[in-house]
Design an enzyme around this catalytic site. Structure first.
Site, PDB file in Angstrom:
ATOM      1  CG  HIS A 154      -2.011  -1.047   1.105  1.00  0.00           C
ATOM      2  ND1 HIS A 154      -2.530  -1.731   2.174  1.00  0.00           N
ATOM      3  CD2 HIS A 154      -2.661  -1.505   0.003  1.00  0.00           C
ATOM      4  CE1 HIS A 154      -3.473  -2.567   1.741  1.00  0.00           C
ATOM      5  NE2 HIS A 154      -3.570  -2.447   0.421  1.00  0.00           N
ATOM      6  CD  GLU A 174      -0.687   0.465   4.430  1.00  0.00           C
ATOM      7  OE1 GLU A 174      -0.075  -0.607   4.538  1.00  0.00           O
ATOM      8  OE2 GLU A 174      -1.922   0.531   4.240  1.00  0.00           O
ATOM      9  CG  HIS A 229      -0.048  -4.130   4.937  1.00  0.00           C
ATOM     10  ND1 HIS A 229      -0.816  -3.646   3.916  1.00  0.00           N
ATOM     11  CD2 HIS A 229       0.426  -5.332   4.519  1.00  0.00           C
ATOM     12  CE1 HIS A 229      -0.811  -4.511   2.916  1.00  0.00           C
ATOM     13  NE2 HIS A 229      -0.070  -5.549   3.258  1.00  0.00           N
ATOM     14  CD  GLU A 252      -2.364  -3.408   9.092  1.00  0.00           C
ATOM     15  OE1 GLU A 252      -1.788  -2.299   9.005  1.00  0.00           O
ATOM     16  OE2 GLU A 252      -3.121  -3.840   8.207  1.00  0.00           O
TER      17      GLU A 252
HETATM   18  O1  0X9 Z   1      -6.844  -4.060   4.534  1.00  0.00           O
HETATM   19  C1  0X9 Z   1      -5.669  -4.440   4.380  1.00  0.00           C
HETATM   20  O2  0X9 Z   1      -5.227  -4.783   3.295  1.00  0.00           O
HETATM   21  C2  0X9 Z   1      -4.733  -4.460   5.596  1.00  0.00           C
HETATM   22  N1  0X9 Z   1      -4.886  -3.263   6.377  1.00  0.00           N
HETATM   23  S1  0X9 Z   1      -4.340  -1.834   5.794  1.00  0.00           S
HETATM   24  O3  0X9 Z   1      -4.755  -0.803   6.687  1.00  0.00           O
HETATM   25  N2  0X9 Z   1      -2.781  -1.859   5.803  1.00  0.00           N
HETATM   26  O4  0X9 Z   1      -4.813  -1.688   4.476  1.00  0.00           O
HETATM   27  C3  0X9 Z   1      -5.084  -5.630   6.472  1.00  0.00           C
HETATM   28  C4  0X9 Z   1      -5.088  -6.935   5.786  1.00  0.00           C
HETATM   29  C5  0X9 Z   1      -5.509  -8.008   6.703  1.00  0.00           C
HETATM   30  N3  0X9 Z   1      -6.104  -9.038   5.971  1.00  0.00           N
HETATM   31  C6  0X9 Z   1      -7.418  -9.383   6.047  1.00  0.00           C
HETATM   32  N4  0X9 Z   1      -8.176  -8.948   6.988  1.00  0.00           N
HETATM   33  N5  0X9 Z   1      -7.827 -10.197   5.130  1.00  0.00           N
HETATM   34 ZN    ZN Z   2      -1.777  -1.856   4.018  1.00  0.00          ZN
END
Ligand code: 0X9
Ligand code: ZN
Length: 440
Positions: A204, A207, A331, A401
């Site tokens: 991303h 980030e 992330h 994260e």
């Molecule tokens: O949404 C995402 O891709 C990740 N969070 S972010 O804020 N960095 O965008 C988290 C991914 C975790 N994976 C799932 N929940 N499937």
């Molecule tokens: Zn992310």
């Protein structure tokens, strides 16, 4: 600043403070011997310098419409320069043979009418903002793509007996996705039978801490190659570190010296919106939950699984390396260590695997101070890296994260976050020979 004044005052007053300070100086000297610490010191210095930089002015086109251009015109002597001033060019730069400066768009035709040759012209907004290809001044300690590439190249060159650099593939805009490999017997993309660990940063764009952590971990690893523990991992494992999977997005996010809150890659979608969410583009129940099929959405899953060159590069790489045992995708932000499943509201079905995931996440959380969590407890979202890597190759794959409390937490946080996550990254190495050993 304040603490150094305090130490100086104490040194004058108490002998123990003087020996404390001498000890500190010794520490600093020791630290500056390794390039990891040099990089950390450098970014702290840059951060402190950044604090003194005033907040950037509002963008000109937002403050008021500005119809001026930045033009470069051929001019050989002071007589021609005077004529240019009379035509309305405010000369800002003089070089042998040409000058540059600002000029109102209505005056531009005068240049050719008076026989001048225009070498280049762009709007003033473009000149001031679009051409800046770096972080906002206060965050200059963060590494952009070019800087990160230079660090990786230098680290690989300095350790060429055990490290090599190769491109995982090209992005939409043609950037290489640089990957540093640490392996004592295989270089570049040559296969290896040693068990493998794979670290990926910055899916991303916004980030940016997720670039710094794997990038500086790579440097740290090579700096510490002779410590008995690290030496053992380096000799027995096949280690890959890709600090920036989405360099196009990263560069877009900082272009103009201000942040754009960009999350996706640089794909121009059919409706002209920009970007596909790379962490929704993997083939794990693709685009069925927690992602959007609307191209303008920040969680847009793309036109098909692996429609993007960046995720295709990961796919090709992982599928060709059956030796990979562990994977970490960085992330930000939330202080979490996440493990599959993320695409469905369930733990992984295999009980032994589940135990490994829970144990590894728990250990990495313990050393970072983060919270271990089932990914789908954050939210169910399909198409992410970790689910796909586990589904496809039984790789113990996690999402960290990082800390920070926002996408742009400032540069003051980098050193602490990196040091914190180096510990978790080393833990991952320590089990990568056989992750099942921790549940035996
Ligand atoms: O949404 C995402 O891709 C990740 N969070 S972010 O804020 N960095 O965008 C988290 C991914 C975790 N994976 C799932 N929940 N499937
Ligand atoms: Zn992310």
């Amino acid at each position: 600043m304040k603490s150094s004044v305090l130490i100086l005052a104490l040194m004058l007053l108490c002998p123990w403070a003087r020996s404390f300070a001498a000890g500190k100086a010794e520490d600093v000297r020791k630290e500056s011997e390794t390039s990891f610490n040099r990089l950390l010191n450098k970014l702290t210095e840059e951060y402190e310098k950044g604090l003194q930089v005033p907040a950037p002015a509002a963008r000109p086109e937002q403050a008021q419409p500005d119809d001026r251009y930045w033009v470069t015109v051929k001019a050989v002597d002071k007589y021609e320069r005077t004529k240019l001033l009379e035509a309305g060019l405010a000369i800002e730069e003089i070089r042998p043979g040409s000058v540059s400066g600002t000029m109102h768009k209505n005056s531009l035709p005068l240049l050719s009418q008076k026989g001048f040759v225009v070498e280049s012209r762009k709007t003033l907004a473009q000149y001031l903002w679009e051409d800046v290809k770096d972080f906002p001044a206060a965050d200059s300690a963060y590494n952009n793509y070019e800087e990160a590439t230079a660090i990786l190249k230098a680290a690989a060159a300095k350790n060429s007996d055990i490290a090599s650099l190769f491109s995982l593939g090209k992005t939409i805009e043609g950037r290489d996705i640089w990957t540093l490999r640490v392996n004592t017997s295989a270089k570049g993309e040559a296969p290896s039978a040693k068990p493998g660990a794979f670290y990926i940063g910055t899916h991303h764009a916004r980030e940016h801490l997720a670039t710094e952590v794997p990038l500086l971990f790579a440097v740290w690893l090579l700096d510490n190659r002779n410590s008995p523990e690290i030496k053992k991992y380096i000799e027995t494992l096949d280690i890959y570190i890709t600090p920036i999977l989405n360099p196009d997005g990263l560069e877009y996010d900082i272009r103009g010296g201000r942040y754009r809150m960009h999350r996706k890659n640089a794909r121009v979608n059919a409706d002209k919106t920009i970007g596909v969410d790379l962490n929704r583009n993997y083939d794990s129940w693709w685009c069925t939950a927690g992602s959007s099929s609307y191209p303008g959405a920040d969680t847009y899953c793309g036109t098909a699984p692996f429609s993007e060159p960046e995720t295709q590069a990961v796919k090709r790489f992982v599928e060709a390396r059956k030796n990979l045992k562990t994977l970490m995708s960085y992330h930000s932000f939330s202080d979490l260590i996440l493990y599959p499943w993320g695409g469905k509201d369930a733990q992984v079905e295999d009980e032994r695997d589940r135990k490994v995931f829970v144990k590894m996440a728990g250990e990495m959380a313990a050393v970072t101070g983060y919270t271990p969590q089932l990914s789908s407890d954050l939210y169910v979202a399909t198409g992410d890296t970790a689910d796909w890597a586990y589904k496809t190759g039984k790789i113990f794959a996690f999402t960290t994260e990082l800390e920070g409390g926002s996408f742009y937490p400032g540069a003051g946080i980098i050193a602490r976050t990196v040091k914190n996550n180096v510990k978790a990254a080393v833990y991952m190495l320590s089990v990568s020979d056989d992750p099942y050993k921790i549940v035996k």
